[in-house]
Design a protein around this motif. Structure first.
Motif, PDB file in Angstrom:
ATOM      1  N   GLY A 156       0.709  -1.263   0.075  1.00 40.04           N
ATOM      2  CA  GLY A 156      -0.173   0.019   0.034  1.00 40.04           C
ATOM      3  C   GLY A 156       0.908   1.258  -0.063  1.00 40.04           C
ATOM      4  N   LEU A 157       2.320   0.948  -0.088  1.00 46.02           N
ATOM      5  CA  LEU A 157       3.035   2.165  -0.018  1.00 46.02           C
ATOM      6  C   LEU A 157       3.164   2.447  -1.704  1.00 46.02           C
ATOM      7  CD1 LEU A 157       4.775   4.489   0.774  1.00 46.02           C
ATOM      8  CD2 LEU A 157       6.614   2.845   1.239  1.00 46.02           C
ATOM      9  N   ILE A 158       2.907   3.622  -2.176  1.00 40.73           N
ATOM     10  CA  ILE A 158       2.917   3.929  -3.834  1.00 40.73           C
ATOM     11  C   ILE A 158       3.799   4.901  -3.740  1.00 40.73           C
ATOM     12  CG2 ILE A 158       1.828   4.678  -5.764  1.00 40.73           C
ATOM     13  CD1 ILE A 158       0.660   2.000  -4.269  1.00 40.73           C
ATOM     14  N   VAL A 159       5.046   4.515  -4.261  1.00 42.71           N
ATOM     15  CA  VAL A 159       6.409   5.141  -4.553  1.00 42.71           C
ATOM     16  C   VAL A 159       6.169   5.560  -5.890  1.00 42.71           C
ATOM     17  CG1 VAL A 159       8.770   5.216  -4.596  1.00 42.71           C
ATOM     18  CG2 VAL A 159       7.618   3.997  -2.672  1.00 42.71           C
ATOM     19  N   PRO A 160       6.286   6.888  -6.289  1.00 36.24           N
ATOM     20  CA  PRO A 160       5.750   7.443  -7.715  1.00 36.24           C
ATOM     21  C   PRO A 160       6.867   6.711  -8.689  1.00 36.24           C
ATOM     22  CG  PRO A 160       5.444   8.911  -6.241  1.00 36.24           C
ATOM     23  CD  PRO A 160       6.255   7.914  -5.421  1.00 36.24           C
ATOM     24  N   ARG A 161       8.198   6.931  -8.138  1.00 32.31           N
ATOM     25  CA  ARG A 161       9.525   6.569  -9.250  1.00 32.31           C
ATOM     26  C   ARG A 161      10.516   6.154  -8.256  1.00 32.31           C
ATOM     27  NH1 ARG A 161       9.995  11.474 -10.521  1.00 32.31           N
ATOM     28  NH2 ARG A 161      11.696  12.268  -9.178  1.00 32.31           N
ATOM     29  N   VAL A 162      11.399   5.085  -8.924  1.00 31.63           N
ATOM     30  CA  VAL A 162      12.667   4.769  -8.290  1.00 31.63           C
ATOM     31  C   VAL A 162      13.755   4.892  -8.909  1.00 31.63           C
ATOM     32  CG1 VAL A 162      12.410   2.303  -8.949  1.00 31.63           C
ATOM     33  CG2 VAL A 162      13.697   2.880  -6.827  1.00 31.63           C
ATOM     34  N   ALA A 163      14.713   5.538  -8.539  1.00 35.00           N
ATOM     35  CA  ALA A 163      15.900   5.953  -9.434  1.00 35.00           C
ATOM     36  C   ALA A 163      17.186   5.052  -9.355  1.00 35.00           C
ATOM     37  CB  ALA A 163      16.484   7.302  -9.129  1.00 35.00           C
ATOM     38  N   VAL A 164      17.649   4.295 -10.200  1.00 32.96           N
ATOM     39  CA  VAL A 164      18.917   3.420 -10.222  1.00 32.96           C
ATOM     40  C   VAL A 164      19.680   3.851 -11.089  1.00 32.96           C
ATOM     41  CG1 VAL A 164      19.278   1.156 -10.859  1.00 32.96           C
ATOM     42  CG2 VAL A 164      17.051   1.652 -10.105  1.00 32.96           C
ATOM     43  N   ASN A 165      21.074   3.767 -10.480  1.00 36.67           N
ATOM     44  CA  ASN A 165      22.275   4.369 -11.346  1.00 36.67           C
ATOM     45  C   ASN A 165      22.710   3.112 -12.103  1.00 36.67           C
ATOM     46  OD1 ASN A 165      22.653   5.454  -8.261  1.00 36.67           O
ATOM     47  ND2 ASN A 165      23.163   6.900  -9.728  1.00 36.67           N
ATOM     48  N   LEU A 166      22.749   3.377 -13.528  1.00 36.67           N
ATOM     49  CA  LEU A 166      23.503   2.522 -14.498  1.00 36.67           C
ATOM     50  C   LEU A 166      24.983   2.850 -14.275  1.00 36.67           C
ATOM     51  CD1 LEU A 166      21.295   2.900 -17.568  1.00 36.67           C
ATOM     52  CD2 LEU A 166      21.127   1.009 -15.724  1.00 36.67           C
ATOM     53  N   LEU A 167      25.562   1.538 -14.458  1.00 36.20           N
ATOM     54  CA  LEU A 167      27.171   1.539 -14.666  1.00 36.20           C
ATOM     55  C   LEU A 167      27.542   1.853 -15.975  1.00 36.20           C
ATOM     56  CD1 LEU A 167      27.535  -1.780 -12.601  1.00 36.20           C
ATOM     57  CD2 LEU A 167      28.280   0.558 -11.827  1.00 36.20           C
ATOM     58  N   VAL A 168      28.769   2.510 -16.175  1.00 36.79           N
ATOM     59  CA  VAL A 168      29.160   2.726 -17.559  1.00 36.79           C
ATOM     60  C   VAL A 168      29.349   1.438 -18.440  1.00 36.79           C
ATOM     61  CG1 VAL A 168      31.710   2.378 -16.952  1.00 36.79           C
ATOM     62  CG2 VAL A 168      30.968   3.905 -18.626  1.00 36.79           C
ATOM     63  N   GLN A 169      29.526   0.298 -18.064  1.00 37.28           N
ATOM     64  CA  GLN A 169      29.591  -0.877 -18.896  1.00 37.28           C
ATOM     65  C   GLN A 169      28.021  -1.250 -19.095  1.00 37.28           C
ATOM     66  OE1 GLN A 169      30.944  -0.375 -15.826  1.00 37.28           O
ATOM     67  NE2 GLN A 169      32.992  -1.177 -15.839  1.00 37.28           N
ATOM     68  N   GLN A 170      27.248  -0.773 -18.244  1.00 36.66           N
ATOM     69  CA  GLN A 170      25.929  -1.213 -18.834  1.00 36.66           C
ATOM     70  C   GLN A 170      25.250  -0.188 -19.852  1.00 36.66           C
ATOM     71  OE1 GLN A 170      24.241  -0.846 -14.724  1.00 36.66           O
ATOM     72  NE2 GLN A 170      22.844  -2.675 -15.379  1.00 36.66           N
ATOM     73  N   ILE A 171      25.552   1.091 -19.779  1.00 36.89           N
ATOM     74  CA  ILE A 171      24.960   2.056 -20.704  1.00 36.89           C
ATOM     75  C   ILE A 171      25.617   2.031 -22.117  1.00 36.89           C
ATOM     76  CG2 ILE A 171      26.434   4.072 -20.165  1.00 36.89           C
ATOM     77  CD1 ILE A 171      22.687   4.104 -21.045  1.00 36.89           C
ATOM     78  N   GLU A 172      26.941   1.498 -21.828  1.00 31.02           N
ATOM     79  CA  GLU A 172      27.645   1.223 -23.285  1.00 31.02           C
ATOM     80  C   GLU A 172      27.315   0.038 -24.202  1.00 31.02           C
ATOM     81  OE1 GLU A 172      31.633   4.077 -22.387  1.00 31.02           O
ATOM     82  OE2 GLU A 172      31.608   1.627 -22.185  1.00 31.02           O
ATOM     83  N   ARG A 173      26.432  -0.736 -23.490  1.00 25.85           N
ATOM     84  CA  ARG A 173      26.313  -2.042 -24.296  1.00 25.85           C
ATOM     85  C   ARG A 173      25.109  -1.863 -25.166  1.00 25.85           C
ATOM     86  NH1 ARG A 173      24.868  -5.113 -19.274  1.00 25.85           N
ATOM     87  NH2 ARG A 173      23.084  -5.763 -20.834  1.00 25.85           N
ATOM     88  N   ALA A 174      24.987  -2.648 -26.070  1.00 19.65           N
ATOM     89  CA  ALA A 174      24.118  -2.509 -27.228  1.00 19.65           C
ATOM     90  C   ALA A 174      22.779  -3.072 -26.799  1.00 19.65           C
ATOM     91  CB  ALA A 174      24.280  -3.172 -28.677  1.00 19.65           C
ATOM     92  N   ASP A 175      22.807  -4.014 -26.230  1.00 21.75           N
ATOM     93  CA  ASP A 175      21.736  -4.879 -25.523  1.00 21.75           C
ATOM     94  C   ASP A 175      20.843  -4.244 -24.240  1.00 21.75           C
ATOM     95  OD1 ASP A 175      23.762  -5.602 -23.754  1.00 21.75           O
ATOM     96  OD2 ASP A 175      23.239  -7.612 -23.666  1.00 21.75           O
ATOM     97  N   ILE A 176      21.495  -3.117 -23.735  1.00 21.86           N
ATOM     98  CA  ILE A 176      20.927  -2.783 -22.510  1.00 21.86           C
ATOM     99  C   ILE A 176      19.354  -2.282 -22.665  1.00 21.86           C
ATOM    100  CG2 ILE A 176      21.492  -0.400 -22.939  1.00 21.86           C
ATOM    101  CD1 ILE A 176      21.161  -1.992 -19.597  1.00 21.86           C
ATOM    102  N   VAL A 177      18.797  -1.737 -23.567  1.00 22.86           N
ATOM    103  CA  VAL A 177      17.388  -1.460 -23.706  1.00 22.86           C
ATOM    104  C   VAL A 177      16.674  -2.997 -23.690  1.00 22.86           C
ATOM    105  CG1 VAL A 177      15.638  -0.510 -25.260  1.00 22.86           C
ATOM    106  CG2 VAL A 177      18.012   0.350 -25.240  1.00 22.86           C
TER     107      VAL A 177
END
Length: 222
Positions: free
Chosen positions: A48-69
């Protein structure tokens, strides 16, 4: 990220992340963190706790990968979390490494409705000409620009300018590391949209957030 080791105790991210990179576990660790965050949102919903948005840090190795999406979309589907409740954060330094691949990934991540943020904004010297091409929603003002607000006029001027740049680009601006009422008043007066920091709450476990929210009447009855 914290690793509770039986003999070493709490191992900090500063030790854990480089070790995971060295032994080749960093990509799996990043995916695990993202999935656990989304599972936690679902668990909060069930309480019953509605958290509107959760933020997660991406690592540089993740954001550079073609399959991250594909990885992110798959996690959202498995956990049942709506894309607009997930915010993915990247740091300024990541933007200038493999810039075209990062830009392509960000464009694709934004399409399903995921919020994108640049963390620690103002701590680096990356190109504003490049940044205006980024499909981001939010800038997070670096704590280093907040620490001496209302104390050092130069810090005031820099923070004021960074907030103006963000708002001029049509971006939501959030300030990190706010610890005093004076800092909060300054940021509010300059048009900063949100602030976070020890002035309001210190980091806490998910269960502690539920307890604190219940005490304040923020839990929706099931």
């Amino acid at each position: 990220m914290r690793w509770t080791h039986p003999t070493l105790g709490q191992v900090s991210p500063g030790r854990l992340i480089p070790l995971a990179e060295e032994i080749g576990l960093i990509s799996g660790l990043g995916a695990w963190v993202l999935e656990q965050a989304c599972l936690q949102v679902a668990a909060w919903d069930a309480r019953g706790l509605i958290v509107p948005r959760v933020a997660v840090n991406l690592l540089v190795q993740q954001i550079e990968r073609a399959d991250i999406v594909d990885e992110v979309v798959s996690i959202l589907r498995r956990t049942g979390v709506e894309p607009d409740r997930l915010e993915l954060e990247i740091t300024e330094s990541m933007l200038m490494r493999n810039a075209e691949q990062v830009l392509d990934n960000l464009v694709k991540l934004r399409k399903p409705g995921i919020t994108l943020a640049v963390d620690d904004f103002g701590s680096g010297f990356s190109s504003l000409a490049y940044r205006k091409r980024l499909p981001i929603h939010r800038l997070k003002l670096d704590k280093a620009l907040v620490d001496n607000l209302t104390i050092n006029p130069r810090d005031d001027a820099i923070a004021r300018a960074v907030i103006a740049v963000g708002r001029g680009l049509g971006l939501f601006v959030l300030a990190e590391g706010v610890e005093t009422e004076d800092q909060a008043r300054f940021l509010h007066a300059e048009g900063c949209d949100e602030i976070q920091g020890y002035l309001y709450a210190r980091p806490m476990a998910a269960s502690d957030l539920v307890a604190a929210s219940s005490a304040r009447g923020w839990i929706w009855p099931q």
